[in-house]
Scaffold this active site. Structure first.
Site, PDB file in Angstrom:
ATOM      1  N   ASP A 226       0.829  -1.215   0.000  1.00 21.47           N
ATOM      2  CA  ASP A 226       0.000   0.000   0.000  1.00 21.47           C
ATOM      3  C   ASP A 226       0.863   1.266   0.000  1.00 21.47           C
ATOM      4  OD1 ASP A 226      -2.293   1.475   0.027  1.00 21.47           O
ATOM      5  OD2 ASP A 226      -2.842   1.007   2.102  1.00 21.47           O
TER       6      ASP A 226
ATOM      7  N   ARG B 196      -0.025   9.131 -10.215  1.00 18.68           N
ATOM      8  CA  ARG B 196      -0.136   7.877  -9.464  1.00 18.68           C
ATOM      9  C   ARG B 196       0.556   6.714 -10.176  1.00 18.68           C
ATOM     10  NH1 ARG B 196      -3.683   7.499  -5.400  1.00 18.68           N
ATOM     11  NH2 ARG B 196      -4.141   5.332  -5.860  1.00 18.68           N
TER      12      ARG B 196
ATOM     13  N   ASN C 285     -10.668  -2.912  -6.837  1.00 14.92           N
ATOM     14  CA  ASN C 285      -9.857  -1.885  -7.527  1.00 14.92           C
ATOM     15  C   ASN C 285     -10.418  -1.449  -8.883  1.00 14.92           C
ATOM     16  OD1 ASN C 285      -6.637  -3.057  -6.230  1.00 14.92           O
ATOM     17  ND2 ASN C 285      -7.964  -1.411  -5.492  1.00 14.92           N
TER      18      ASN C 285
HETATM   19  C1  FPP Z   1      -1.955   0.289  -3.295  1.00 12.64           C
HETATM   20  O1  FPP Z   1      -1.442   1.590  -3.360  1.00 12.64           O
HETATM   21  C2  FPP Z   1      -1.400  -0.495  -4.377  1.00 12.64           C
HETATM   22  C3  FPP Z   1      -2.129  -1.058  -5.387  1.00 12.64           C
HETATM   23  C4  FPP Z   1      -3.577  -0.944  -5.505  1.00 12.64           C
HETATM   24  C5  FPP Z   1      -1.481  -1.815  -6.454  1.00 12.64           C
HETATM   25  C6  FPP Z   1      -0.244  -2.561  -6.100  1.00 12.64           C
HETATM   26  C7  FPP Z   1       0.542  -2.671  -7.334  1.00 12.64           C
HETATM   27  C8  FPP Z   1       1.889  -2.661  -7.430  1.00 12.64           C
HETATM   28  C9  FPP Z   1       2.816  -2.661  -6.285  1.00 12.64           C
HETATM   29  C10 FPP Z   1       2.577  -2.622  -8.733  1.00 12.64           C
HETATM   30  C11 FPP Z   1       2.130  -3.605  -9.728  1.00 12.64           C
HETATM   31  C12 FPP Z   1       2.285  -4.994  -9.281  1.00 12.64           C
HETATM   32  C13 FPP Z   1       2.830  -5.931 -10.030  1.00 12.64           C
HETATM   33  C14 FPP Z   1       2.767  -7.371  -9.628  1.00 12.64           C
HETATM   34  C15 FPP Z   1       3.503  -5.588 -11.287  1.00 12.64           C
HETATM   35  P1  FPP Z   1      -2.459   2.784  -3.563  1.00 12.64           P
HETATM   36  O2  FPP Z   1      -2.523   3.098  -5.008  1.00 12.64           O
HETATM   37  O3  FPP Z   1      -3.770   2.448  -2.944  1.00 12.64           O
HETATM   38  O4  FPP Z   1      -1.731   3.917  -2.780  1.00 12.64           O
HETATM   39  P2  FPP Z   1      -2.404   5.091  -1.941  1.00 12.64           P
HETATM   40  O5  FPP Z   1      -3.199   4.449  -0.829  1.00 12.64           O
HETATM   41  O6  FPP Z   1      -1.231   5.850  -1.444  1.00 12.64           O
HETATM   42  O7  FPP Z   1      -3.252   5.866  -2.897  1.00 12.64           O
END
Ligand code: FPP
Length: 244
Positions: free
Chosen positions: A24, A37, A72
């Site tokens: 996260d 983002r 998501n």
């Molecule tokens: C949460 O951060 C993260 C995600 C919803 C996606 C996770 C994806 C990756 C680490 C990269 C892609 C993965 C692979 C396997 C290639 P957020 O966007 O919710 O962050 P925030 O809470 O700060 O907005």
């Protein structure tokens, strides 16, 4: 924590067998830098490669990473498209990167909502890496813990009806063997970055007795040394699994 340890030394004979990671904070990491983002997700994918490599080197057997949840899809289309393209690149490049390091790559989650191209690539990458002998990396993609349990229960009901089995014959093992992670051990250590302390529908069944470890660090800032710290903390917890 009740005490502060002097070192984050890891006892390699008592490693968690399965770690789960809720990656996260990509969005906040990007925002802090005035970046879109997508830049946060890209940095997050780089961070993931380093952490899996480290986990594999340490001798961890399974790692499940939350890449895209069933919820998501509610994000703006451009962000969803970007995450899907990152995932696609990750799978396509597996040969050059993680598979080269002996990683077994699997996708867990519901595939029917994914594009045909993505579904095909998942099968290809899984097939390509299946004989590797290193860490098994489950990429949770269009994954939801409730969805996984519903999927398992539906299968059980279908089979029970066909076989004339009674509801009383159904066991926890029947559910377990129909989860996306069938055959794999439960999660021992669950890591979540970015200061949030919730499960967000991640592996609801498999984390029943997991030790939970949280850090304020945002996922792209999470380093191998942080993984060491999480494992060292894990090794200082007393696990009783409901016993004394
Ligand atoms: C949460 O951060 C993260 C995600 C919803 C996606 C996770 C994806 C990756 C680490 C990269 C892609 C993965 C692979 C396997 C290639 P957020 O966007 O919710 O962050 P925030 O809470 O700060 O907005």
């Amino acid at each position: 924590m009740f005490f502060k340890r002097k070192t984050d030394e890891i006892d390699k004979t008592r490693l968690p067998v399965h770690i789960g990671i809720i990656m996260d904070g990509n969005g906040r990491w990007a925002k802090k830098r005035g970046l879109p983002r997508s830049a946060g997700h890209k940095a997050g994918a780089e961070s993931l490669k380093k952490i899996i490599t480290e986990a594999n080197n340490l001798g961890i057997k399974y790692a499940t990473v939350y890449a895209f949840s069933t919820e998501n899809w509610k994000r703006p289309k451009a962000e969803v498209d970007y995450l899907m393209s990152l995932l696609m690149d990750y799978l396509v490049n597996a040969e050059k990167t993680l598979a080269g390091e002996n990683v077994v790559i699997r996708a867990i989650g519901s595939r029917k909502e994914l594009s045909e191209e993505m579904r095909r690539q998942i099968v290809k990458t899984e097939e390509f890496t299946k004989n590797n002998t290193g860490i098994v990396m489950n990429i949770a993609l269009n994954y939801g813990g409730r969805d996984e349990i519903v999927h398992a229960v539906r299968e059980i009901c279908r089979e029970a009806a066909a076989e004339g089995k009674s509801a009383d014959d159904i066991t926890a093992g029947d559910i377990e063997s129909r989860l996306y992670t069938a055959g794999q051990p439960d999660v021992d250590l669950l890591i979540r970055t970015s200061g949030e302390q919730r499960l967000s529908n991640f592996m609801l069944w498999q984390v029943s007795y997991a030790e939970m470890w949280f850090t304020d660090k945002l996922w792209p800032d999470f380093k191998p040394a942080d993984l060491h710290r999480a494992i060292a903390d894990f090794q200082h917890r007393g696990r009783r699994f409901g016993g004394v």
